[in-house]
Design a protein around this motif. Structure first.
Motif, PDB file in Angstrom:
ATOM      1  N   ASP A 168       0.825  -1.214   0.000  1.00 54.59           N
ATOM      2  CA  ASP A 168       0.000   0.000   0.000  1.00 54.59           C
ATOM      3  C   ASP A 168       0.856   1.261   0.000  1.00 54.59           C
ATOM      4  N   ARG A 169       2.003   1.213   0.669  1.00 54.90           N
ATOM      5  CA  ARG A 169       2.883   2.381   0.650  1.00 54.90           C
ATOM      6  C   ARG A 169       3.397   2.654  -0.755  1.00 54.90           C
ATOM      7  N   TYR A 170       3.760   1.595  -1.479  1.00 52.15           N
ATOM      8  CA  TYR A 170       4.240   1.783  -2.849  1.00 52.15           C
ATOM      9  C   TYR A 170       3.115   2.257  -3.769  1.00 52.15           C
ATOM     10  N   MET A 171       1.903   1.712  -3.599  1.00 52.55           N
ATOM     11  CA  MET A 171       0.796   2.180  -4.439  1.00 52.55           C
ATOM     12  C   MET A 171       0.528   3.662  -4.202  1.00 52.55           C
ATOM     13  N   ALA A 172       0.588   4.078  -2.947  1.00 51.79           N
ATOM     14  CA  ALA A 172       0.399   5.500  -2.651  1.00 51.79           C
ATOM     15  C   ALA A 172       1.526   6.335  -3.252  1.00 51.79           C
ATOM     16  N   GLU A 173       2.751   5.831  -3.178  1.00 54.45           N
ATOM     17  CA  GLU A 173       3.890   6.539  -3.770  1.00 54.45           C
ATOM     18  C   GLU A 173       3.694   6.699  -5.279  1.00 54.45           C
ATOM     19  N   ASN A 174       3.193   5.653  -5.935  1.00 54.50           N
ATOM     20  CA  ASN A 174       3.003   5.712  -7.378  1.00 54.50           C
ATOM     21  C   ASN A 174       1.890   6.681  -7.763  1.00 54.50           C
ATOM     22  N   VAL A 175       0.843   6.753  -6.946  1.00 54.19           N
ATOM     23  CA  VAL A 175      -0.209   7.741  -7.192  1.00 54.19           C
ATOM     24  C   VAL A 175       0.330   9.150  -6.973  1.00 54.19           C
ATOM     25  N   SER A 176       1.113   9.317  -5.929  1.00 54.40           N
ATOM     26  CA  SER A 176       1.671  10.635  -5.618  1.00 54.40           C
ATOM     27  C   SER A 176       2.518  11.167  -6.776  1.00 54.40           C
ATOM     28  N   ARG A 177       3.252  10.288  -7.441  1.00 57.81           N
ATOM     29  CA  ARG A 177       4.056  10.703  -8.590  1.00 57.81           C
ATOM     30  C   ARG A 177       3.165  11.220  -9.724  1.00 57.81           C
ATOM     31  N   LEU A 178       1.998  10.621  -9.873  1.00 57.42           N
ATOM     32  CA  LEU A 178       1.065  11.079 -10.901  1.00 57.42           C
ATOM     33  C   LEU A 178       0.498  12.457 -10.575  1.00 57.42           C
ATOM     34  N   MET A 179       0.508  12.802  -9.300  1.00 50.32           N
ATOM     35  CA  MET A 179      -0.054  14.073  -8.861  1.00 50.32           C
ATOM     36  C   MET A 179       0.983  15.191  -8.829  1.00 50.32           C
ATOM     37  N   ALA A 180       2.185  14.937  -9.306  1.00 51.29           N
ATOM     38  CA  ALA A 180       3.273  15.906  -9.187  1.00 51.29           C
ATOM     39  C   ALA A 180       2.990  17.200  -9.942  1.00 51.29           C
ATOM     40  N   GLU A 181       2.332  17.102 -11.092  1.00 56.03           N
ATOM     41  CA  GLU A 181       2.003  18.314 -11.838  1.00 56.03           C
ATOM     42  C   GLU A 181       0.898  19.086 -11.114  1.00 56.03           C
ATOM     43  N   PRO A 182       1.007  20.415 -11.019  1.00 58.70           N
ATOM     44  CA  PRO A 182       0.023  21.197 -10.261  1.00 58.70           C
ATOM     45  C   PRO A 182      -1.413  21.040 -10.758  1.00 58.70           C
ATOM     46  N   ASP A 183      -1.604  20.806 -12.070  1.00 54.53           N
ATOM     47  CA  ASP A 183      -2.958  20.699 -12.609  1.00 54.53           C
ATOM     48  C   ASP A 183      -3.396  19.244 -12.808  1.00 54.53           C
ATOM     49  N   ALA A 184      -2.658  18.293 -12.264  1.00 49.91           N
ATOM     50  CA  ALA A 184      -3.013  16.880 -12.427  1.00 49.91           C
ATOM     51  C   ALA A 184      -4.321  16.571 -11.706  1.00 49.91           C
ATOM     52  N   LYS A 185      -5.150  15.748 -12.345  1.00 53.53           N
ATOM     53  CA  LYS A 185      -6.405  15.293 -11.738  1.00 53.53           C
ATOM     54  C   LYS A 185      -6.515  13.797 -12.023  1.00 53.53           C
ATOM     55  N   VAL A 186      -6.513  12.999 -10.949  1.00 54.38           N
ATOM     56  CA  VAL A 186      -6.335  11.552 -11.064  1.00 54.38           C
ATOM     57  C   VAL A 186      -7.505  10.822 -10.411  1.00 54.38           C
ATOM     58  N   VAL A 187      -7.963   9.762 -11.089  1.00 49.34           N
ATOM     59  CA  VAL A 187      -8.952   8.840 -10.533  1.00 49.34           C
ATOM     60  C   VAL A 187      -8.250   7.505 -10.268  1.00 49.34           C
ATOM     61  N   VAL A 188      -8.459   6.944  -9.080  1.00 47.61           N
ATOM     62  CA  VAL A 188      -7.844   5.673  -8.707  1.00 47.61           C
ATOM     63  C   VAL A 188      -8.937   4.622  -8.551  1.00 47.61           C
ATOM     64  N   TRP A 189      -8.759   3.493  -9.246  1.00 54.35           N
ATOM     65  CA  TRP A 189      -9.647   2.343  -9.072  1.00 54.35           C
ATOM     66  C   TRP A 189      -8.910   1.277  -8.281  1.00 54.35           C
ATOM     67  N   ALA A 190      -9.408   0.960  -7.101  1.00 60.09           N
ATOM     68  CA  ALA A 190      -8.799  -0.082  -6.271  1.00 60.09           C
ATOM     69  C   ALA A 190      -9.854  -0.575  -5.292  1.00 60.09           C
ATOM     70  N   HIS A 191      -9.542  -1.623  -4.582  1.00 57.65           N
ATOM     71  CA  HIS A 191     -10.478  -2.180  -3.609  1.00 57.65           C
ATOM     72  C   HIS A 191     -10.755  -1.160  -2.509  1.00 57.65           C
ATOM     73  N   ASN A 192     -11.949  -1.250  -1.911  1.00 56.96           N
ATOM     74  CA  ASN A 192     -12.265  -0.370  -0.791  1.00 56.96           C
ATOM     75  C   ASN A 192     -11.181  -0.392   0.275  1.00 56.96           C
ATOM     76  N   GLY A 193     -10.593  -1.567   0.495  1.00 59.18           N
ATOM     77  CA  GLY A 193      -9.559  -1.693   1.517  1.00 59.18           C
ATOM     78  C   GLY A 193      -8.312  -0.887   1.218  1.00 59.18           C
ATOM     79  N   HIS A 194      -8.116  -0.503  -0.040  1.00 57.72           N
ATOM     80  CA  HIS A 194      -6.954   0.309  -0.405  1.00 57.72           C
ATOM     81  C   HIS A 194      -7.286   1.801  -0.463  1.00 57.72           C
ATOM     82  N   ILE A 195      -8.475   2.159  -0.955  1.00 54.48           N
ATOM     83  CA  ILE A 195      -8.767   3.594  -1.123  1.00 54.48           C
ATOM     84  C   ILE A 195      -9.208   4.253   0.178  1.00 54.48           C
ATOM     85  N   MET A 196      -9.632   3.469   1.161  1.00 56.18           N
ATOM     86  CA  MET A 196     -10.120   4.075   2.402  1.00 56.18           C
ATOM     87  C   MET A 196      -8.991   4.795   3.143  1.00 56.18           C
ATOM     88  N   LYS A 197      -9.373   5.694   4.041  1.00 59.03           N
ATOM     89  CA  LYS A 197      -8.424   6.639   4.614  1.00 59.03           C
ATOM     90  C   LYS A 197      -7.835   6.203   5.958  1.00 59.03           C
TER      91      LYS A 197
END
Length: 401
Positions: A232-261
């Motif tokens: 989960d730490r690596y998946m979050a790291e990989n999403v964070s890299r996608l968000m590096a651009e200031p205008d980036a807007k990202v949708v993540v599809w994953a199990h509830n167990g991964h997207i929950m806060k």
């Protein structure tokens, strides 16, 4: 008479309407105000093997891309193998069935996902801002290993050879972990590529290093928490890299167990969503997707062990209508399928108490107990885990290609 919680849910319910592609976007218009300051949306699923979860996530993705400018779809699939999927949806390169089979995850190799990527390919033909697809899971790095062998010279062979063990998938069930030294081997390769390789090669080396770390963790019941923490730490790291651009807007599809806060697996594993919520605050919106009753596919588990050598089986789950089961309250609150925002608006005291209490939800991954699935629940504090919920009254099993 409905209680205060049911009235509150009914008042805030946004009907999803038809789950078919190109359904009327106006039905989802209330989401515009809810998500206007959001740059990262996690859309979950309660099972990996139900057809309607693919359909509802595409319904929402259509709205987010066409109406709110989201241009990246990140999925819980191999970061290496998903590069071919992106080439198909953006440029039409390759055969879509072969691309899905190449992801290495049976959960994505379905007719429902085939419909999704064909619709996405059609959208990208004319879109001013095409949607790209990116895998965020570090598992199954075969494609990156092959790419590195193709672009690096012979002097890199001694660095690549020790990593051949990563060619197996190891995606399901207990397995023998690779020697922990494989992570050090992968780091040496990454250092070499950083000095001698192109930007694409550096990305492949990074994926391989993540995969090596995950592959060195055991998948026995006693060790699953350590594996989950790293993954989960690596998946979050990989999403964070996608968000590096200031205008980036990202949708993540994953199990509830991964997207929950919060955390899962008895509170021992910080979910991907917990890392994202901490980094992006209110810009991250976690939408859990639940169902009332129906079917899903998963590998059978008997007496705590995976039943090997057989394809995913069909499971059937009834609606449980009790106050502490979230799906029962959602089913009673409003007919049909709908989305409800849990963030804003007034909350009567009974609603605030319900959101802050420990309730229970359904949740199944790639494996389910043959006899226990109908009685399986996970404790959930809605106010801590989700910003919103999508509820599907009934689901059916996904269809393998």
């Amino acid at each position: 008479m409905p209680d205060d919680v049911a009235v509150w849910l009914a008042d805030r319910a946004i009907p999803l309407g038809s789950l078919q592609p190109d359904s009327e976007p106006a039905e989802l218009e209330p989401l515009r105000a809810i998500l206007k300051k959001v740059r990262l949306v996690g859309i979950g699923e309660a099972t990996h093997g139900s057809a309607e979860f693919f359909q509802v996530r595409w319904r929402l993705m259509e709205f987010l891309s066409k109406e709110l400018g989201f241009t990246t779809l990140a999925i819980e699939a191999s970061a290496a193998a998903s590069l071919a999927l992106d080439q198909y949806v953006r440029h039409g390169t390759g055969d879509p069935r072969e691309v899905l089979a190449g992801l290495g995850f049976w959960t994505w190799n379905t007719t429902e996902m085939l419909t999704v990527i064909e619709r996405l390919r059609e959208h990208n033909r004319t879109a001013a801002h095409p949607v790209r697809v990116v895998g965020i899971d570090p598992q199954y790095a075969v494609a990156s290993l092959q790419a590195l062998r193709a672009v690096l010279d012979e002097s890199a062979a001694p660095l690549l050879d020790p990593l051949d063990g990563l060619k197996r998938t190891g995606l399901e069930g207990p397995w023998k972990p690779l020697d922990p030294r494989i992570e050090a081997d992968a780091r040496r390769l990454e250092e070499y590529v950083a000095a001698h390789g192109s930007a694409d090669a550096r990305e492949h080396a990074r994926i391989v290093r993540q995969a090596a770390d995950v592959a060195s963790k055991a998948r026995t019941a006693a060790d699953l928490q350590a594996l989950g923490v790293v993954r989960d730490r690596y998946m979050a790291e990989n999403v964070s890299r996608l968000m590096a651009e200031p205008d980036a807007k990202v949708v993540v599809w994953a199990h509830n167990g991964h997207i929950m806060k919060g955390a899962y697996s008895g509170g021992g594993v910080p979910a991907m969503g917990s890392h994202l919520a901490r980094e992006f605050g209110e810009e991250y919106y976690a939408l859990g997707v639940l169902f009332g009753e129906g079917e899903f596919r998963a590998h059978r588990q008997r007496f705590g062990r995976l039943v090997r050598g057989k394809p995913p089986a069909r499971f059937s789950i009834p609606l449980v209508d009790t106050p502490r089961v979230v799906e029962g309250r959602l089913a009673a609150a409003s007919p049909g399928d709908y989305v409800v925002d849990l963030r804003g608006g007034d909350r009567p005291e009974p609603v605030a108490d319900w959101l802050a209490a420990t309730n229970h939800t359904r949740g199944f991954g790639g494996v389910a107990g043959r006899l226990t699935a109908k009685f399986a629940f996970m404790p959930t504090v809605l106010a801590e885990q989700y910003d919103g919920l999508a509820f599907l009254r009934q689901v059916s099993q996904s269809t393998p290609l």
